[in-house]
Design a protein around this motif. Structure first.
Motif, PDB file in Angstrom:
ATOM      1  N   THR A  36       2.741   3.535  -5.271  1.00  0.00           N
ATOM      2  CA  THR A  36       3.853   4.479  -5.109  1.00  0.00           C
ATOM      3  C   THR A  36       3.362   5.676  -4.305  1.00  0.00           C
ATOM      4  OG1 THR A  36       4.663   3.819  -7.266  1.00  0.00           O
ATOM      5  CG2 THR A  36       5.578   5.861  -6.359  1.00  0.00           C
ATOM      6  N   PHE A  37       4.110   6.012  -3.294  1.00  0.00           N
ATOM      7  CA  PHE A  37       3.768   7.167  -2.443  1.00  0.00           C
ATOM      8  C   PHE A  37       4.928   8.152  -2.480  1.00  0.00           C
ATOM      9  CE2 PHE A  37       1.851   3.352  -0.704  1.00  0.00           C
ATOM     10  CZ  PHE A  37       0.524   3.722  -0.538  1.00  0.00           C
ATOM     11  N   ARG A  38       4.608   9.414  -2.672  1.00  0.00           N
ATOM     12  CA  ARG A  38       5.661  10.429  -2.669  1.00  0.00           C
ATOM     13  C   ARG A  38       5.141  11.666  -1.928  1.00  0.00           C
ATOM     14  NH1 ARG A  38       6.877  10.223  -8.034  1.00  0.00           N
ATOM     15  NH2 ARG A  38       8.161   8.399  -7.674  1.00  0.00           N
ATOM     16  N   ILE A  39       5.838  12.038  -0.898  1.00  0.00           N
ATOM     17  CA  ILE A  39       5.457  13.243  -0.127  1.00  0.00           C
ATOM     18  C   ILE A  39       6.713  14.085   0.065  1.00  0.00           C
ATOM     19  CG2 ILE A  39       4.475  14.114   2.035  1.00  0.00           C
ATOM     20  CD1 ILE A  39       3.228  11.253   2.403  1.00  0.00           C
ATOM     21  N   ILE A  40       6.659  15.307  -0.409  1.00  0.00           N
ATOM     22  CA  ILE A  40       7.814  16.193  -0.227  1.00  0.00           C
ATOM     23  C   ILE A  40       7.340  17.412   0.557  1.00  0.00           C
ATOM     24  CG2 ILE A  40       9.653  17.517  -1.362  1.00  0.00           C
ATOM     25  CD1 ILE A  40       9.226  15.702  -3.839  1.00  0.00           C
ATOM     26  N   HIS A  41       7.826  17.515   1.776  1.00  0.00           N
ATOM     27  CA  HIS A  41       7.431  18.645   2.627  1.00  0.00           C
ATOM     28  C   HIS A  41       8.249  19.879   2.275  1.00  0.00           C
ATOM     29  CE1 HIS A  41       4.776  16.415   5.314  1.00  0.00           C
ATOM     30  NE2 HIS A  41       5.603  15.392   5.127  1.00  0.00           N
ATOM     31  N   LYS A  42       7.756  21.010   2.666  1.00  0.00           N
ATOM     32  CA  LYS A  42       8.451  22.264   2.388  1.00  0.00           C
ATOM     33  C   LYS A  42       9.827  22.282   3.056  1.00  0.00           C
ATOM     34  CE  LYS A  42       7.152  27.073   1.811  1.00  0.00           C
ATOM     35  NZ  LYS A  42       6.446  28.201   2.406  1.00  0.00           N
ATOM     36  N   SER A  43       9.914  21.543   4.163  1.00  0.00           N
ATOM     37  CA  SER A  43      11.192  21.449   4.874  1.00  0.00           C
ATOM     38  C   SER A  43      12.192  20.584   4.121  1.00  0.00           C
ATOM     39  CB  SER A  43      10.951  20.844   6.250  1.00  0.00           C
ATOM     40  OG  SER A  43      10.409  19.534   6.081  1.00  0.00           O
ATOM     41  N   LYS A  44      11.766  20.124   2.918  1.00  0.00           N
ATOM     42  CA  LYS A  44      12.605  19.274   2.044  1.00  0.00           C
ATOM     43  C   LYS A  44      12.639  17.810   2.500  1.00  0.00           C
ATOM     44  CE  LYS A  44      13.964  22.934  -0.305  1.00  0.00           C
ATOM     45  NZ  LYS A  44      13.084  23.349  -1.367  1.00  0.00           N
ATOM     46  N   GLU A  45      11.918  17.507   3.574  1.00  0.00           N
ATOM     47  CA  GLU A  45      11.841  16.105   3.979  1.00  0.00           C
ATOM     48  C   GLU A  45      11.121  15.331   2.873  1.00  0.00           C
ATOM     49  OE1 GLU A  45       9.503  13.245   7.095  1.00  0.00           O
ATOM     50  OE2 GLU A  45       9.278  15.405   7.307  1.00  0.00           O
ATOM     51  N   ILE A  46      11.729  14.248   2.431  1.00  0.00           N
ATOM     52  CA  ILE A  46      11.153  13.499   1.305  1.00  0.00           C
ATOM     53  C   ILE A  46      10.768  12.092   1.741  1.00  0.00           C
ATOM     54  CG2 ILE A  46      11.604  12.550  -1.011  1.00  0.00           C
ATOM     55  CD1 ILE A  46      13.582  14.853  -1.430  1.00  0.00           C
ATOM     56  N   ILE A  47       9.537  11.718   1.434  1.00  0.00           N
ATOM     57  CA  ILE A  47       9.093  10.340   1.656  1.00  0.00           C
ATOM     58  C   ILE A  47       8.772   9.789   0.274  1.00  0.00           C
ATOM     59  CG2 ILE A  47       7.331   8.867   2.708  1.00  0.00           C
ATOM     60  CD1 ILE A  47       6.893  11.159   4.773  1.00  0.00           C
ATOM     61  N   ASP A  48       9.458   8.775  -0.126  1.00  0.00           N
ATOM     62  CA  ASP A  48       9.283   8.244  -1.482  1.00  0.00           C
ATOM     63  C   ASP A  48       9.369   6.729  -1.380  1.00  0.00           C
ATOM     64  OD1 ASP A  48       9.244   7.732  -4.137  1.00  0.00           O
ATOM     65  OD2 ASP A  48      10.833   9.142  -4.681  1.00  0.00           O
ATOM     66  N   LYS A  49       8.252   6.062  -1.613  1.00  0.00           N
ATOM     67  CA  LYS A  49       8.261   4.616  -1.390  1.00  0.00           C
ATOM     68  C   LYS A  49       7.362   3.901  -2.389  1.00  0.00           C
ATOM     69  CE  LYS A  49       8.568   1.609   2.597  1.00  0.00           C
ATOM     70  NZ  LYS A  49       8.419   1.511   4.034  1.00  0.00           N
ATOM     71  N   GLU A  50       7.857   2.769  -2.862  1.00  0.00           N
ATOM     72  CA  GLU A  50       7.046   1.919  -3.743  1.00  0.00           C
ATOM     73  C   GLU A  50       6.820   0.609  -2.999  1.00  0.00           C
ATOM     74  OE1 GLU A  50       7.752   1.967  -8.197  1.00  0.00           O
ATOM     75  OE2 GLU A  50       8.372  -0.060  -7.658  1.00  0.00           O
ATOM     76  N   ILE A  51       5.567   0.200  -2.907  1.00  0.00           N
ATOM     77  CA  ILE A  51       5.243  -0.994  -2.107  1.00  0.00           C
ATOM     78  C   ILE A  51       4.461  -1.968  -2.972  1.00  0.00           C
ATOM     79  CG2 ILE A  51       4.105  -1.849  -0.017  1.00  0.00           C
ATOM     80  CD1 ILE A  51       4.300   1.001   1.134  1.00  0.00           C
ATOM     81  N   ASN A  52       4.900  -3.223  -2.999  1.00  0.00           N
ATOM     82  CA  ASN A  52       4.119  -4.264  -3.687  1.00  0.00           C
ATOM     83  C   ASN A  52       2.844  -4.529  -2.905  1.00  0.00           C
ATOM     84  OD1 ASN A  52       5.844  -4.695  -5.815  1.00  0.00           O
ATOM     85  ND2 ASN A  52       7.028  -6.259  -4.719  1.00  0.00           N
ATOM     86  N   ALA A  53       1.785  -4.804  -3.629  1.00  0.00           N
ATOM     87  CA  ALA A  53       0.485  -4.981  -2.968  1.00  0.00           C
ATOM     88  C   ALA A  53       0.539  -6.056  -1.879  1.00  0.00           C
ATOM     89  CB  ALA A  53      -0.566  -5.341  -4.003  1.00  0.00           C
ATOM     90  N   ASN A  54       1.250  -7.141  -2.146  1.00  0.00           N
ATOM     91  CA  ASN A  54       1.278  -8.231  -1.150  1.00  0.00           C
ATOM     92  C   ASN A  54       2.102  -7.868   0.085  1.00  0.00           C
ATOM     93  OD1 ASN A  54       3.704  -8.310  -2.384  1.00  0.00           O
ATOM     94  ND2 ASN A  54       3.575 -10.447  -3.110  1.00  0.00           N
ATOM     95  N   GLU A  55       2.824  -6.748  -0.004  1.00  0.00           N
ATOM     96  CA  GLU A  55       3.611  -6.327   1.166  1.00  0.00           C
ATOM     97  C   GLU A  55       2.968  -5.148   1.899  1.00  0.00           C
ATOM     98  OE1 GLU A  55       7.317  -5.386  -0.648  1.00  0.00           O
ATOM     99  OE2 GLU A  55       7.842  -7.488  -1.002  1.00  0.00           O
ATOM    100  N   LEU A  56       1.840  -4.704   1.361  1.00  0.00           N
ATOM    101  CA  LEU A  56       1.204  -3.522   1.957  1.00  0.00           C
ATOM    102  C   LEU A  56       0.463  -3.875   3.241  1.00  0.00           C
ATOM    103  CD1 LEU A  56       0.466  -0.428   1.488  1.00  0.00           C
ATOM    104  CD2 LEU A  56      -1.698  -1.296   0.619  1.00  0.00           C
ATOM    105  N   SER A  57       0.807  -3.176   4.284  1.00  0.00           N
ATOM    106  CA  SER A  57       0.084  -3.373   5.535  1.00  0.00           C
ATOM    107  C   SER A  57      -0.494  -2.012   5.922  1.00  0.00           C
ATOM    108  CB  SER A  57       1.083  -3.888   6.572  1.00  0.00           C
ATOM    109  OG  SER A  57       0.729  -3.488   7.833  1.00  0.00           O
ATOM    110  N   ILE A  58      -1.812  -1.957   5.943  1.00  0.00           N
ATOM    111  CA  ILE A  58      -2.439  -0.651   6.182  1.00  0.00           C
ATOM    112  C   ILE A  58      -2.554  -0.371   7.675  1.00  0.00           C
ATOM    113  CG2 ILE A  58      -4.565   0.685   5.906  1.00  0.00           C
ATOM    114  CD1 ILE A  58      -4.940  -0.647   3.206  1.00  0.00           C
ATOM    115  N   ILE A  59      -1.958   0.721   8.055  1.00  0.00           N
ATOM    116  CA  ILE A  59      -2.084   1.168   9.456  1.00  0.00           C
ATOM    117  C   ILE A  59      -2.859   2.487   9.432  1.00  0.00           C
ATOM    118  CG2 ILE A  59      -0.826   1.944  11.510  1.00  0.00           C
ATOM    119  CD1 ILE A  59       1.515   0.137  10.434  1.00  0.00           C
TER     120      ILE A  59
END
Lengths: 183, 326
Positions: free
Chosen positions: B117-140
């Motif tokens: 689970t990844f959650r990033i909330i910027h001061k600008s209120k931009e929200i990144i909230d994502k849950e990724i299954n391990a088998n779907e994770l592609s690391i860039i």
């Protein structure tokens, strides 16, 4: 290990405490010195920022405030034993550290006036003390700070091998206070 | 104070900061960190690094991997790990909030299914909230070039070469050479030839690996300060290999260059000489945008950060009070 902050007016006071604590056989690393550079700074809350940082995080267990009594005739508000005691109580209350604080007011115990040098002079034989006081009087130095420095220097010159007579009864109260704090 | 600088941060989950609320405030442009062994100085810098590097999920993953790799690299020599997930999995949870953003990473396993689970909330209120299954994770891998970490082993040739590009881009080669000459007057110049950092001595270029670690560390810090323009630099054991006669000059460069490049610096030291030099040079330059942070444990064994500003630090040093914890 108990850590005690010892708050003093000047470098001479710090030096005196370092020697006395060494004489008492207490580990010098237990004492943290704060030189406040003058009596008036003791009564300003902003001068305690660093101390309160350490106290607030549990790094310091005890605080000992050491201030000169001075003379009420020179300073109606902060001068004299009673006024000094009253002002110290007030600042300790303001800082909210009553539970870990203690005070010691430097003076000649017989007159309850003066400073560190008065305490030291009170512990030497009367003829010697008179000589020093006559010299100060004849020299016509006016400021209190000059007197302190001269007293200190004269004492060091007169008693190079025995800086302070800690066995004298006038040091008993202070020694007991320090032993209680560091035990 | 630059807008992108961290001024305060709370770390609630990460390594030794896992079981309580840890906060650090009143941060400045140049922050030196002290404290006893194993109290969490490096972990604190790692947490800050991950935090500011989390512009996106990819850059957050990259930061977590970078940190784990830096710690593990010696252990995997001779037994290489080519799977980046191994390094990501080295961190179970991470959570921090600052004046800039909120960041969170959780690795969980439910019914034998691993999730991130990844959650990033910027001061600008931009929200990144994502849950990724391990088998779907592609690391860039997404490195942010103006955020760098120099660990206590120092930089590799590749890391130094990468930072040196900023020197070239800013036409700072002559200045860098002058700084290096101050450090060791026998060095005529520094260059990256091929992918190898080299120093010219007696008319011949020699690989930097043949020279002292202190020199590599010194050059790395200077290059990093240029590379981290408008960014952040983290330096573990900043005095590593540096002779005491060079400490004042190093701080002069750090205080001057970090101001010039708007780089916020965090560094760790145990050295009293380094700390005294820091205070002395700050006073000489009248550089007040500095902090000294002592990590201590309180009576409940919780880690606390004591932040001293310029005045408090100088007063403590002048009065010879121990500020590195006891």
């Amino acid at each position: 290990m108990v850590k005690t902050a010892i708050l003093v007016e000047g470098k001479n006071d710090k030096e005196f405490f370092q020697k006395l604590i060494g004489h008492l056989g207490v580990d010098g690393n237990q004492a943290i010195y704060y030189v406040l550079n003058g009596k008036s700074n003791f009564f300003k809350t902003e001068k305690y920022e660093d101390l309160m940082l350490e106290v607030g995080s549990g790094q310091i267990d005890q605080v000992l405030f050491v201030v000169d009594a001075d003379d009420v005739t020179n300073d109606q508000k902060n001068g004299g034993y009673e006024n000094t005691e009253k002002e110290l109580t007030k600042i300790i209350d303001q800082l909210g550290i009553q539970a870990i604080s203690s005070t010691y007011i430097m003076c000649d115990p017989t007159t309850q006036t003066g400073n560190l040098e008065s305490l030291i002079l009170s512990a030497i034989p009367e003829p010697h003390k008179s000589c020093i006081e006559i010299f100060i009087s004849c020299s016509e130095f006016k400021s209190k700070d000059s007197h302190k420095a001269i007293y200190n220097q004269l004492y060091k010159l007169a008693y190079p091998d025995k800086p302070f007579d800690y066995a004298h009864p006038h040091f008993e109260t202070l020694k007991k206070k320090l032993i209680d704090i560091f035990k | 104070m630059n807008k992108h600088f961290l001024t305060e941060i709370q770390i609630t989950r990460f390594k030794c900061f896992n079981y309580f609320h840890f906060g650090m405030s009143s941060l400045s442009r140049v922050n030196l960190i002290g404290g006893k062994n194993n109290i969490g100085k490096t972990a604190l810098m790692e947490a800050c690094y991950i935090h500011v590097h989390s512009k996106s999920i990819n850059s957050m993953i990259t930061a977590i991997i970078n940190i784990k790799y830096a710690r593990e690299c010696l252990n995997i020599v001779g037994n290489p790990v080519d799977n980046l997930v191994y390094f990501l999995d080295g961190t179970q949870t991470y959570q921090a909030a600052s004046n800039l953003l909120f960041t969170e990473f959780i690795r969980s396993e439910v019914d034998a299914t691993k999730k991130y689970t990844f959650r990033i909330i910027h001061k600008s209120k931009e929200i990144i909230d994502k849950e990724i299954n391990a088998n779907e994770l592609s690391i860039i891998v997404e490195q942010i070039n103006n955020i760098k970490f120099i660990d206590n082993f120092g930089w590799t040739d590749n890391e130094l070469t990468s930072a040196y590009r900023a020197i070239q881009k800013d036409d700072q080669e002559a200045n860098l050479n002058a700084f290096i000459k101050e450090f060791d007057e026998s060095i005529e110049s520094f260059k990256v030839i091929g992918n190898k950092p080299q120093c010219k001595i007696n008319g011949e270029y020699r690989d930097l690996v043949e020279l002292g670690d202190g020199l590599r560390h010194y050059i790395s810090i200077i290059c990093a300060l240029f590379a981290c323009k408008d960014g952040y630099l983290f330096v573990d054991e900043i005095d590593n290999g540096i002779h005491y006669t060079q400490l004042d000059r190093l701080w002069e460069l750090i205080l001057t260059l970090s101001k010039q490049t708007h780089c916020q610096l965090f560094a760790v030291t145990h050295s009293k000489e380094m700390l005294e030099s820091f205070a002395r040079v700050a006073k000489k330059l009248d550089e007040r945008d500095i902090s000294y942070i002592t990590l201590v444990k309180d009576n409940k064994q919780q880690i606390k950060a004591l932040t001293r500003n310029y005045d408090m630090l100088l007063d403590s040093i002048e009065q010879e009070r121990e500020v590195r914890g006891w």
